[in-house]
Design an enzyme around this catalytic site. Structure first.
Site, short mmCIF file in Angstrom:
data_model
loop_
_atom_site.label_atom_id
_atom_site.label_comp_id
_atom_site.label_asym_id
_atom_site.label_seq_id
_atom_site.Cartn_x
_atom_site.Cartn_y
_atom_site.Cartn_z
N ASP A 140 0.82 -1.20 0.00
CA ASP A 140 0.00 0.00 0.00
C ASP A 140 0.86 1.26 0.00
O ASP A 140 1.93 1.30 0.59
CB ASP A 140 -0.90 -0.01 1.24
CG ASP A 140 -1.80 1.19 1.33
OD1 ASP A 140 -2.64 1.36 0.43
OD2 ASP A 140 -1.66 1.97 2.30
N GLU A 195 1.06 -0.45 -5.13
CA GLU A 195 0.10 0.63 -5.37
C GLU A 195 0.93 1.91 -5.48
O GLU A 195 1.27 2.54 -4.49
CB GLU A 195 -0.90 0.75 -4.23
CG GLU A 195 -1.99 1.79 -4.54
CD GLU A 195 -2.50 2.54 -3.33
OE1 GLU A 195 -3.51 3.24 -3.47
OE2 GLU A 195 -1.89 2.44 -2.26
#
Length: 735
Positions: free
Chosen positions: A411, A464
């Site tokens: 993330d 990401e």
């Protein structure tokens, strides 16, 4: 028996006072068995005890201990007590225990050296709490890194949370503390009690390396038993390590486990129930992987798991670590891979977590210009400390080794790469070269991907990353970051922006859909329609489509047809597959009743069919990461908002033709070039009545004319349904 005055004389006054108050930083120098002149003594701390005795087998000699201070007891013995027990009289009764201070260190010099150098491959196997057997005695070994603490104790339900009773042994050079507590078992609740370097008591800290945690909002760590799972996925694991995943179909179903589906009592399913509900559902829908929003234990449900506090522990919200392992095993048996979201960009500021862990900025940076995420009010890991890197790398590998997960989606990588991420001038500190790149984070990410590739062949690590950082998926040895895939946030932003426009105006934004092919092969990409696109007022996918109800569904069906045939692996957040109308909320189940509606049911069927096509048509997946796998046929028809392209899968593989009509107009006699003659079969038409469409099309197949068109030797004369995607392949069986 030595008189009390003589025993107390063994202890300097300040030491006795420190032991009694639980402020002795070196308790093993005084507690347990020690020789003093011609005598031996055994000392222990037992606040609240009425009496303490030392029992020496095999004869069972009993030596009463004298109270030297309120909580400090010592017994004098005439010989070395090679084996002894403590019999302690508590208000609730007598209890016989092994003395924690009779045991030596379990941290070998090799382990200490590796930790000191930042080269401990699996730190979670050493640090934290582990059930062990030592000298035929079972118990729990605790170890924690707190180099700037004056004293560290283990506290828990087993010692009345009294930090004076189990003060740990310190290893000065490494800043590690350890203790073996005999008789303790899995399931015990515990935390660490620390005094900072000034002697101030800190808030109780959960174990950074805990492998199990208490159910939030409770915050204690839990002594975890070793995993006890009968794995059935050997063939899956062997196959995973032997294949080239870039040439495989990958379609990912992104799931927030506590809001996917609730039981009849309005409660989320646990891992066991999910195994019986979610796995068959995903299997029937044809997704190849499940991606779970973060499941590392986290205190605040509203963070969706993106503010984890126990990087080695599956959340207690869903059951035990064993139950999660069995869930993964069941996925593998069903032919489904498991990816978990993993957060190494930041951690929450809860006082029982990593913040100011030993009274100093240990895991985070001391300067808020480096150490505070302004967007999320969280703290940034100090990647320049090898102990911190070791902690994070150990966590990543832990999920793969112990739980057999098939991938990590990392993330917020963009926030890691740039020192000025979401900061104004003067709010950030340049790197040593004066630049904005976070060199320490870059080195950490390269180490992460190198480590995973070395230790866990076939595991995916997905970034990401929302910027144009070069080489995200290039090998780390060649200067890249080394990820397996990167989320294509540009494609997501451009394509969703296009689809939200009224079809009347799409002609002015035609290149929003073609631009993605200009860079489609600069990285290995995943095309994400993730949870981030259906929260915070953005609305659901179906709600963002323009037009009346029928057109909204037609637009989304056409969009899914475009997405599933576009180069790149696929990801769809739960609820999107049946066009959930309301925005997702983490505290509610999905609206499964919508499947009673034919339009929602049609969308559901379409996604399942698209997944089947993705798997069974090699042209739609084999060359996702190779430019030879794509060719524009019509990319410039801005007036009609029509796109046509070919997908190739290499020699001997039938090509796929995709034609998208993003207007509500029916287009008859639309000619599209193709590379082969003969019949071309409509393998998918998003306007089919099976999906809720108007059922216009080409009667299932169309024959190619020997009429060249746009550089192709043959062409098809097509009827293009409104707001629809057609997918065709040559019917080579006729030849």
């Amino acid at each position: 028996m030595a008189p009390a005055t003589r025993l107390s004389a063994y202890f300097p006054v300040e030491v006795l006072h420190a032991l009694d108050r639980g402020r002795c930083g070196e308790p093993f120098e005084w507690l347990g068995p020690h020789r003093h002149g011609d005598h031996w003594y055994v000392a222990t701390v037992a606040h609240g005890a009425a009496a303490v005795e030392v029992i020496c087998p095999p004869d069972g000699d009993v030596w009463p201990a004298q109270r030297l201070a309120e909580g400090v007891f010592a017994a004098s013995l005439p010989h070395r007590p090679d084996d002894y027990r403590l019999r302690i009289e508590w208000p609730t009764g007598k209890k016989i225990i092994n003395d924690p201070y009779a045991f030596g260190t379990l941290l070998t010099e090799g382990t200490l050296h590796a930790f000191r150098a930042g080269e401990l491959s699996h730190p979670g196997d050493i640090l934290g709490a582990h059930v062990v057997h030592l000298n035929n005695v079972s118990g729990v070994h605790f170890s924690v890194w707190a180099p700037n603490a004056r004293r560290v104790s283990v506290v828990g339900d087993f010692n009345e949370w009294d930090g004076r009773r189990h003060v740990m042994r310190r290893h000065d050079h490494e800043g590690l503390w350890e203790i073996f507590i005999p008789g303790l078992k899995a399931g015990a609740l515990y935390k660490f009690e620390l005094l900072d370097h000034n002697g101030h008591l800190l808030p109780l800290k959960a174990d950074p390396f805990a492998r199990r945690a208490e159910l939030p909002p409770a915050t204690a760590s839990v002594v975890a038993a070793p995993l006890s799972v009968n794995w059935h996925d050997a063939s899956w694991m062997a196959h995973r390590a032997s294949v080239d995943h870039q040439r495989l179909p990958i379609s990912i179903y992104e799931v927030h486990v506590t809001s996917w589906q609730w039981d009849e009592h309005g409660l989320p399913f646990d891992w066991n129930a999910l195994a019986t509900r979610l796995i068959p559902y995903v299997q029937a829908q044809g997704f190849t992987h499940i991606e779970l929003l973060p499941i590392s234990e986290y205190p605040f449900g509203g963070s969706w798991g993106y503010q984890p506090i126990a990087m080695y522990a599956p959340t207690a919200r869903m059951g035990s670590p064993d139950a999660f392992a069995r869930f993964v095993d069941s996925c593998h048996v069903a032919g489904i891979g498991v990816i978990i979201d993993w957060v190494s960009a930041h951690f929450p500021s809860d006082e029982h977590g990593l913040r100011d862990f030993d009274g100093t900025k240990l895991y985070e940076h001391s300067d808020p210009r480096e150490g505070v995420h302004q967007d999320w009010d969280t703290l940034i890991y100090n990647y320049g400390r090898h102990e911190v890197r070791q902690y994070l790398l150990g966590s990543a590998v832990h999920w793969m080794r112990h739980f057999h997960v098939d991938g990590l989606r990392v993330d917020a990588v963009a926030s890691m790469l740039y020192r000025d991420y979401s900061r104004s001038e003067g709010e950030w500190i340049p790197n040593k070269h004066g630049g904005r790149e976070n060199l320490e984070a870059i080195a950490f990410l390269q180490a992460l991907n190198t480590t995973v590739a070395r230790e866990q062949s076939g595991v995916l690590v997905i970034a990401e990353e929302s910027t144009a950082w070069p080489g995200v998926t290039r090998n780390a040895a060649e200067g890249g970051l080394g990820f397996s895939y990167k989320w294509n946030m540009g494609w997501m932003h451009d394509s969703l922006g296009y689809m939200q426009r009224d079809p009347l105006y799409r002609r002015h934004h035609h290149h929003d859909l073609t631009f993605g092919l200009a860079y489609a092969y600069s990285e290995a990409f995943v095309l994400p329609l993730s949870h981030d696109e259906v929260v915070h007022g953005k609305g659901s996918l179906i709600a963002r489509m323009p037009g009346d109800r029928w057109q909204k569904f037609a637009n989304l069906r056409a969009y899914f047809g475009f997405m599933w045939t576009h180069p790149g692996k696929k990801l769809l957040f739960m609820g999107g597959e049946f066009a959930q109308h309301r925005e997702w909320h983490h505290d509610r189940s999905l609206d499964w009743h919508l499947l009673e509606d034919p339009m929602h049911r049609g969308m559901h069927k379409l996604v399942g069919d698209l997944n089947q096509l993705l798997v069974h048509e090699p042209a739609l997946h084999r060359c996702d990461c190779e430019p030879e796998g794509f060719q524009w046929v019509v990319g410039d028809d801005t007036h009609a908002s029509v796109y046509a392209y070919l997908r190739y899968g290499g020699e001997g593989v039938a090509p796929i033709l995709v034609v998208c009509n993003f207007t509500p107009e029916v287009r008859r006699g639309y000619r599209v070039g193709v590379p082969e003659g003969g019949a071309w079969r409509e393998v998918c038409n998003t306007d089919s009545r099976h999906y809720g469409g108007s059922n216009l099309g080409n009667s299932g197949q169309v024959h190619a004319d020997e009429l060249g068109c746009r550089g192709q030797p043959y062409s098809l004369n097509l009827l293009l349904p409104p707001l629809a995607t057609l997918i065709l392949r040559p019917d080579r069986s006729e030849g």
